[in-house]
Scaffold this motif. Structure first.
Motif, PDB file in Angstrom:
ATOM      1  N   PRO A   1      -8.136  17.142  17.724  1.00 36.84           N
ATOM      2  CA  PRO A   1      -8.991  18.066  16.962  1.00 36.84           C
ATOM      3  C   PRO A   1      -8.259  18.805  15.852  1.00 36.84           C
ATOM      4  CG  PRO A   1      -8.566  18.879  19.196  1.00 36.84           C
ATOM      5  CD  PRO A   1      -8.081  17.477  19.161  1.00 36.84           C
ATOM      6  N   ALA A   2      -6.957  19.060  16.021  1.00 37.74           N
ATOM      7  CA  ALA A   2      -6.203  19.740  14.961  1.00 37.74           C
ATOM      8  C   ALA A   2      -6.149  18.873  13.708  1.00 37.74           C
ATOM      9  CB  ALA A   2      -4.799  20.071  15.439  1.00 37.74           C
ATOM     10  N   ASN A   3      -5.967  17.583  13.907  1.00 41.34           N
ATOM     11  CA  ASN A   3      -5.947  16.666  12.771  1.00 41.34           C
ATOM     12  C   ASN A   3      -7.330  16.597  12.124  1.00 41.34           C
ATOM     13  OD1 ASN A   3      -3.910  14.990  11.500  1.00 41.34           O
ATOM     14  ND2 ASN A   3      -5.226  13.258  11.973  1.00 41.34           N
ATOM     15  N   TRP A   4      -8.372  16.622  12.953  1.00 41.35           N
ATOM     16  CA  TRP A   4      -9.746  16.640  12.458  1.00 41.35           C
ATOM     17  C   TRP A   4      -9.980  17.875  11.600  1.00 41.35           C
ATOM     18  CZ3 TRP A   4     -14.593  16.774  16.196  1.00 41.35           C
ATOM     19  CH2 TRP A   4     -15.762  16.635  15.421  1.00 41.35           C
ATOM     20  N   ALA A   5      -9.495  19.030  12.095  1.00 43.42           N
ATOM     21  CA  ALA A   5      -9.653  20.272  11.335  1.00 43.42           C
ATOM     22  C   ALA A   5      -8.905  20.198  10.005  1.00 43.42           C
ATOM     23  CB  ALA A   5      -9.153  21.453  12.165  1.00 43.42           C
ATOM     24  N   ALA A   6      -7.727  19.577  10.022  1.00 43.79           N
ATOM     25  CA  ALA A   6      -6.958  19.444   8.781  1.00 43.79           C
ATOM     26  C   ALA A   6      -7.686  18.555   7.783  1.00 43.79           C
ATOM     27  CB  ALA A   6      -5.577  18.876   9.090  1.00 43.79           C
ATOM     28  N   LEU A   7      -8.285  17.476   8.267  1.00 43.46           N
ATOM     29  CA  LEU A   7      -9.066  16.607   7.388  1.00 43.46           C
ATOM     30  C   LEU A   7     -10.287  17.341   6.842  1.00 43.46           C
ATOM     31  CD1 LEU A   7      -8.985  13.218   9.335  1.00 43.46           C
ATOM     32  CD2 LEU A   7      -7.964  13.676   7.094  1.00 43.46           C
ATOM     33  N   ALA A   8     -10.942  18.146   7.704  1.00 44.20           N
ATOM     34  CA  ALA A   8     -12.100  18.921   7.255  1.00 44.20           C
ATOM     35  C   ALA A   8     -11.700  19.913   6.177  1.00 44.20           C
ATOM     36  CB  ALA A   8     -12.736  19.644   8.447  1.00 44.20           C
ATOM     37  N   GLY A   9     -10.576  20.595   6.377  1.00 41.76           N
ATOM     38  CA  GLY A   9     -10.101  21.545   5.372  1.00 41.76           C
ATOM     39  C   GLY A   9      -9.759  20.860   4.066  1.00 41.76           C
ATOM     40  N   THR A  10      -9.119  19.711   4.162  1.00 38.74           N
ATOM     41  CA  THR A  10      -8.782  18.954   2.947  1.00 38.74           C
ATOM     42  C   THR A  10     -10.043  18.533   2.201  1.00 38.74           C
ATOM     43  OG1 THR A  10      -6.777  18.112   4.023  1.00 38.74           O
ATOM     44  CG2 THR A  10      -7.562  16.939   2.069  1.00 38.74           C
ATOM     45  N   ALA A  11     -11.028  18.052   2.950  1.00 43.46           N
ATOM     46  CA  ALA A  11     -12.281  17.625   2.325  1.00 43.46           C
ATOM     47  C   ALA A  11     -13.005  18.795   1.671  1.00 43.46           C
ATOM     48  CB  ALA A  11     -13.182  16.965   3.371  1.00 43.46           C
ATOM     49  N   LEU A  12     -12.984  19.959   2.315  1.00 41.86           N
ATOM     50  CA  LEU A  12     -13.621  21.146   1.725  1.00 41.86           C
ATOM     51  C   LEU A  12     -12.944  21.546   0.419  1.00 41.86           C
ATOM     52  CD1 LEU A  12     -14.458  23.571   4.685  1.00 41.86           C
ATOM     53  CD2 LEU A  12     -16.058  22.428   3.135  1.00 41.86           C
ATOM     54  N   VAL A  13     -11.613  21.489   0.392  1.00 40.72           N
ATOM     55  CA  VAL A  13     -10.882  21.819  -0.834  1.00 40.72           C
ATOM     56  C   VAL A  13     -11.250  20.844  -1.947  1.00 40.72           C
ATOM     57  CG1 VAL A  13      -8.588  21.912  -1.886  1.00 40.72           C
ATOM     58  CG2 VAL A  13      -8.966  22.943   0.349  1.00 40.72           C
TER      59      VAL A  13
ATOM     60  N   VAL B   1     -20.531  23.035  10.474  1.00 43.32           N
ATOM     61  CA  VAL B   1     -20.986  21.686  10.820  1.00 43.32           C
ATOM     62  C   VAL B   1     -20.752  20.729   9.657  1.00 43.32           C
ATOM     63  CG1 VAL B   1     -23.012  20.287  11.364  1.00 43.32           C
ATOM     64  CG2 VAL B   1     -22.673  22.483  12.513  1.00 43.32           C
ATOM     65  N   ALA B   2     -21.064  21.194   8.442  1.00 40.78           N
ATOM     66  CA  ALA B   2     -20.852  20.357   7.259  1.00 40.78           C
ATOM     67  C   ALA B   2     -19.371  20.020   7.084  1.00 40.78           C
ATOM     68  CB  ALA B   2     -21.385  21.063   6.020  1.00 40.78           C
ATOM     69  N   ALA B   3     -18.503  21.013   7.315  1.00 41.87           N
ATOM     70  CA  ALA B   3     -17.064  20.774   7.194  1.00 41.87           C
ATOM     71  C   ALA B   3     -16.588  19.771   8.234  1.00 41.87           C
ATOM     72  CB  ALA B   3     -16.302  22.090   7.342  1.00 41.87           C
ATOM     73  N   SER B   4     -17.102  19.888   9.453  1.00 40.54           N
ATOM     74  CA  SER B   4     -16.730  18.946  10.510  1.00 40.54           C
ATOM     75  C   SER B   4     -17.145  17.528  10.150  1.00 40.54           C
ATOM     76  CB  SER B   4     -17.370  19.360  11.835  1.00 40.54           C
ATOM     77  OG  SER B   4     -16.936  20.644  12.230  1.00 40.54           O
ATOM     78  N   LEU B   5     -18.350  17.393   9.605  1.00 39.55           N
ATOM     79  CA  LEU B   5     -18.818  16.071   9.203  1.00 39.55           C
ATOM     80  C   LEU B   5     -18.008  15.517   8.031  1.00 39.55           C
ATOM     81  CD1 LEU B   5     -22.690  16.495   9.519  1.00 39.55           C
ATOM     82  CD2 LEU B   5     -21.156  15.189  11.007  1.00 39.55           C
ATOM     83  N   LEU B   6     -17.591  16.398   7.122  1.00 36.28           N
ATOM     84  CA  LEU B   6     -16.742  15.957   6.014  1.00 36.28           C
ATOM     85  C   LEU B   6     -15.405  15.444   6.538  1.00 36.28           C
ATOM     86  CD1 LEU B   6     -17.333  18.688   3.269  1.00 36.28           C
ATOM     87  CD2 LEU B   6     -17.875  16.255   3.098  1.00 36.28           C
ATOM     88  N   GLY B   7     -14.828  16.167   7.504  1.00 35.54           N
ATOM     89  CA  GLY B   7     -13.572  15.719   8.102  1.00 35.54           C
ATOM     90  C   GLY B   7     -13.730  14.385   8.807  1.00 35.54           C
ATOM     91  N   TYR B   8     -14.845  14.223   9.506  1.00 34.28           N
ATOM     92  CA  TYR B   8     -15.125  12.960  10.182  1.00 34.28           C
ATOM     93  C   TYR B   8     -15.296  11.830   9.173  1.00 34.28           C
ATOM     94  CZ  TYR B   8     -17.684   9.583  13.082  1.00 34.28           C
ATOM     95  OH  TYR B   8     -18.106   8.450  13.734  1.00 34.28           O
TER      96      TYR B   8
END
Length: 210
Positions: free
Chosen positions: A159-171, A121-128
């Motif tokens: 959603p794939a782009n959202w996931a990519a943004l979430a992954g980038t934010a987590l890194v 959930v935190a990763a999703s919010l970071l991507g958003y």
């Protein structure tokens, strides 16, 4: 003029070599340092991030940095509209951190499963949040309220782009924890460039396939 994002996907800019890459890296590092300094009073963080995002958007689109006068003007216009964004962001971040700490320390039942769900959930919010910052940059550094809606639509439609943004934010968050505090401001400039580049991938791919 082709954007730098187009160049990264196969349209190479003529005449660019390693010196241009080093120059871009130095410019992004300076942008990150200036953004952190401008955000230091906390309530100016929204204006600082929005202005920096608009700067990166213009750089990726035109291949050149905006003049200082335009950047300062953007910052001035973004000061008041950015305050609510800062308050909402701080409240959301505080709740997420408190939730993660509570789950990780066992004060909240659920164990590993609850921790994984909370991190997701935190990763999703970071991507958003990254998508919102990109939309604010595309709007010239202001318009946080409308950017929230546009970012939500973009994330749900792609959603794939959202996931990519979430992954980038987590890194970015992980690097921010691992690197020395002195390097964190430098990381901020690279982080903005990264999320803008990821957000552009869908548009560039659609143009090339058409």
């Amino acid at each position: 003029m082709d954007s730098r994002a187009d160049a990264r996907t196969g349209r190479h800019e003529p005449g660019r070599d390693w010196r241009d890459t080093v120059s871009d890296a130095a410019d992004l590092a300076l942008l990150g340092i200036l953004t952190v300094l401008a955000a230091a009073p906390v309530l100016t963080a929204g204006a600082a991030i929005g202005t920096a995002s608009a700067t990166v958007h213009e750089w990726l689109t035109t291949g050149s940095w905006p003049p200082a006068r335009r950047t300062l003007s953007r910052f001035g216009r973004a000061l008041l509209p950015g305050v609510p964004a800062v308050l909402v962001g701080l409240a959301t971040a505080g709740l997420l951190v408190a939730d993660l700490v509570a789950v990780a320390t066992g004060r909240v039942p659920g164990g590993t499963v609850a921790l994984v769900v909370t991190i997701a959930v935190a990763a999703s919010l970071l991507g958003y949040a990254a998508a919102i910052v990109v939309e604010v940059g595309r709007a010239g550094g202001t318009g946080w309220r409308s950017a929230v809606t546009r970012a939500a639509r973009a994330c749900l439609d792609h959603p794939a782009n959202w996931a990519a943004l979430a992954g980038t934010a987590l890194v970015v968050v992980l690097l921010g924890v691992l690197v020395t505090p002195v390097a964190v401001p430098i990381l901020a400039g690279y982080a903005l460039a990264a999320v803008h580049a990821v957000a552009r991938r869908r548009h560039v791919t659609r143009v090339e396939l058409s």
